[in-house]
Design an enzyme around this catalytic site. Structure first.
Site, PDB file in Angstrom:
ATOM      1  N   ARG A  35      33.192  12.240  55.683  1.00  0.00           N
ATOM      2  CA  ARG A  35      34.029  13.421  55.420  1.00  0.00           C
ATOM      3  C   ARG A  35      34.609  13.411  54.005  1.00  0.00           C
ATOM      4  O   ARG A  35      34.828  14.467  53.428  1.00  0.00           O
ATOM      5  CB  ARG A  35      35.157  13.491  56.443  1.00  0.00           C
ATOM      6  CG  ARG A  35      34.684  14.093  57.756  1.00  0.00           C
ATOM      7  CD  ARG A  35      35.785  14.140  58.764  1.00  0.00           C
ATOM      8  NE  ARG A  35      35.454  15.040  59.858  1.00  0.00           N
ATOM      9  CZ  ARG A  35      35.999  14.964  61.058  1.00  0.00           C
ATOM     10  NH1 ARG A  35      36.894  14.040  61.328  1.00  0.00           N
ATOM     11  NH2 ARG A  35      35.650  15.819  62.003  1.00  0.00           N
ATOM     12  N   LYS A 200      33.457  13.821  78.000  1.00  0.00           N
ATOM     13  CA  LYS A 200      34.154  14.814  78.823  1.00  0.00           C
ATOM     14  C   LYS A 200      33.345  16.080  79.042  1.00  0.00           C
ATOM     15  O   LYS A 200      33.143  16.868  78.126  1.00  0.00           O
ATOM     16  CB  LYS A 200      35.485  15.183  78.157  1.00  0.00           C
ATOM     17  CG  LYS A 200      36.483  14.043  78.187  1.00  0.00           C
ATOM     18  CD  LYS A 200      37.882  14.566  77.937  1.00  0.00           C
ATOM     19  CE  LYS A 200      38.762  13.510  77.314  1.00  0.00           C
ATOM     20  NZ  LYS A 200      39.241  13.869  75.990  1.00  0.00           N
ATOM     21  N   GLY A 356      32.127  14.944  63.666  1.00  0.00           N
ATOM     22  CA  GLY A 356      32.526  13.734  62.976  1.00  0.00           C
ATOM     23  C   GLY A 356      32.065  12.498  63.721  1.00  0.00           C
ATOM     24  O   GLY A 356      31.506  11.569  63.124  1.00  0.00           O
ATOM     25  N   GLY A 380      34.533  19.624  67.063  1.00  0.00           N
ATOM     26  CA  GLY A 380      35.185  20.707  67.798  1.00  0.00           C
ATOM     27  C   GLY A 380      34.905  22.054  67.151  1.00  0.00           C
ATOM     28  O   GLY A 380      34.616  23.041  67.830  1.00  0.00           O
TER      29      GLY A 380
HETATM   30  C1  3PG Z   1      38.348  16.130  64.009  1.00  0.00           C
HETATM   31  O1  3PG Z   1      38.320  14.922  63.774  1.00  0.00           O
HETATM   32  O2  3PG Z   1      37.821  16.630  65.011  1.00  0.00           O
HETATM   33  C2  3PG Z   1      38.983  17.045  63.001  1.00  0.00           C
HETATM   34  O3  3PG Z   1      39.433  16.329  61.901  1.00  0.00           O
HETATM   35  C3  3PG Z   1      40.093  17.801  63.673  1.00  0.00           C
HETATM   36  O4  3PG Z   1      41.037  16.921  64.180  1.00  0.00           O
HETATM   37  P1  3PG Z   1      41.840  17.294  65.494  1.00  0.00           P
HETATM   38  O5  3PG Z   1      40.835  17.394  66.604  1.00  0.00           O
HETATM   39  O6  3PG Z   1      42.844  16.201  65.701  1.00  0.00           O
HETATM   40  O7  3PG Z   1      42.511  18.634  65.231  1.00  0.00           O
HETATM   41 MG    MG Z   2      38.441  16.541  67.288  1.00  0.00          MG
END
Ligand code: 3PG
Ligand code: MG
Length: 401
Positions: A35, A200, A356, A380
């Site tokens: 990232r 999940k 990620g 996400g």
């Molecule tokens: C992730 O790692 O999915 C992103 O950086 C977003 O982080 P978060 O899910 O804690 O909002």
């Molecule tokens: Mg996340």
């Protein structure tokens, strides 16, 4: 959509950039810098244009107050190295340290602010509760660039609200990520196969629902597969199981049959007695998991089957590991799927690794970024895009304020 050029001459302008620098850490050691690397081109572009670049980002999920283990300090060195110039670190986000760092900037300088989520206003649910923090952040800068693709699905102060307070533009990373995801949702080349894994199943129901309308094949792996096996009436031992999602899984299996979408489930499973690398390991048929064992990876027959289902695909999206790949005895399924994507890429297919965690997994297993069509920095975010949801961080850039 407004890009960086729309901000005009950047020389001397203070530009706040939302990046996603949420990297996995082992103590203070970065275990995957994907990232950070993905964030560099936009930061370099702004710095070279003479902007004063104020980078903001989060790390982990602190609860609105400073916590040393979530500090962004470990990121500064790597970011400086990759940018090829010193990055100044502010030890708070909008406080004295941040203001002093910004006041001390010359054109082209780069400052990294401490974790946004050390401030309760960043993630507060109501617009009113985010307002004060958003004002303070926006107050540091003359313009805003949204480049943290991994957080564009979050309606948070640094992602959403600052864009209503400053002239705003989309950074190149967010732009490129969205362009790739568009190719998956708007007339993908067929066959279009999607591999879904991870623990999940509840997190994946909405995306499965939406993909039923666009994908030709859905290959299921990871902890979530056992709820599907249970929905088929099989014994799953002590495997991960989500009772609340069984009916939904049943429904998808029936709908797949009706609509001619292929849902592919494993034919064999690697089981252990417990969740541990040195547990007693066995490979069993997927419909014959012993009651006192848990499934921890797809089996070798399944790995072959999944590779076959990916071999002629022209478009592949993959999110989530096939098994507990961090433990050597349960890594083979994830490795096999990664290899199948590499082969498909070589054959000319568009392959996208979403997320990620999935990205870190393929690198950890020894693959490199350029073996895949695209490695997304957002898990996400890319799933919500494929669900057809509006992403607040993108929508706000296109709205009139
Ligand atoms: C992730 O790692 O999915 C992103 O950086 C977003 O982080 P978060 O899910 O804690 O909002
Ligand atoms: Mg996340």
């Amino acid at each position: 959509m407004a890009d960086i050029a729309s901000l005009g001459d950047l020389r001397g302008k203070r530009v706040l950039v939302r990046s996603d620098l949420n990297v996995p850490l082992d103590g203070t050691t970065i275990t995957d810098d994907g990232r950070i690397r993905a964030s560099v081109p936009t930061l370099r572009q702004l710095s070279e244009a003479g902007a004063r670049v104020i980078v903001c980002a989060h790390l982990g999920r602190p609860k609105g107050a400073p916590e040393e283990k979530y500090s962004l300090r470990p990121v500064v060195g790597r970011l400086s190295e990759l940018l090829g110039r010193d990055v100044v670190f502010a030890t708070d986000t909008v406080g004295e340290s941040a203001r002093a760092a910004v006041d001390g900037m010359a054109d082209g300088d780069v400052v990294l602010l401490e974790n946004l989520r050390f401030n309760a206003g960043e993630t507060a649910k109501s617009d009113d509760d985010r307002a004060e923090f958003a004002d303070a952040l926006a107050g540091l800068a003359d313009a805003f660039v949204s480049d943290g693709f991994g957080v564009v699905h979050r309606k948070q102060a640094s992602v959403y609200d600052v864009a209503t307070r400053l002239p705003s533009a989309m950074g190149g990373l967010v732009h490129d990520e969205v362009e790739v995801l568009k190719r998956l949702t708007e007339s993908p080349e067929r066959p279009y196969a999607v591999v879904l894994g991870g623990a999940k199943v509840a997190d994946k129901l909405a995306v499965i629902d939406n993909l039923m309308g666009t994908a030709d094949r859905l290959l299921i792996g990871g902890g979530m597969l056992f709820t599907f096996l249970a929905a088929q009436g099989h014994e799953i031992g002590t495997s991960l199981f989500d009772a609340d999602s069984v009916d939904a899984c049943k429904g998808y299996l029936e709908r797949a049959e009706r609509e001619g979408v292929e849902i592919v489930l494993p034919v064999d499973v690697v089981v252990g007695r417990e969740f541990s690398a040195d547990t007693e390991v066995d490979t069993v048929a997927a419909d014959a998991i012993p009651a006192d064992t848990m499934g921890l990876d797809i089996g070798p027959e399944s790995a072959r089957l999944y590779a076959e289902k990916l071999a002629d695909a022209r478009t592949v999206f993959w999110n989530g590991p096939m098994g507990a790949f961090e433990m050597e005895p349960f890594a083979a399924g994830t490795k096999a799927v990664a290899q199948a994507l590499v082969d498909a890429t070589e054959g000319g297919a568009l392959t996208v690794v979403g997320g990620g965690d999935s990205a870190a997994a393929v690198r950890q297993l020894g693959f490199s970024d350029d073996q895949f069509g695209h490695i997304s920095t957002g898990g996400g975010a890319s799933l919500e895009y494929l669900e057809g949801k509006e992403l607040p961080g993108i929508a706000i850039l296109t709205k009139e304020h």
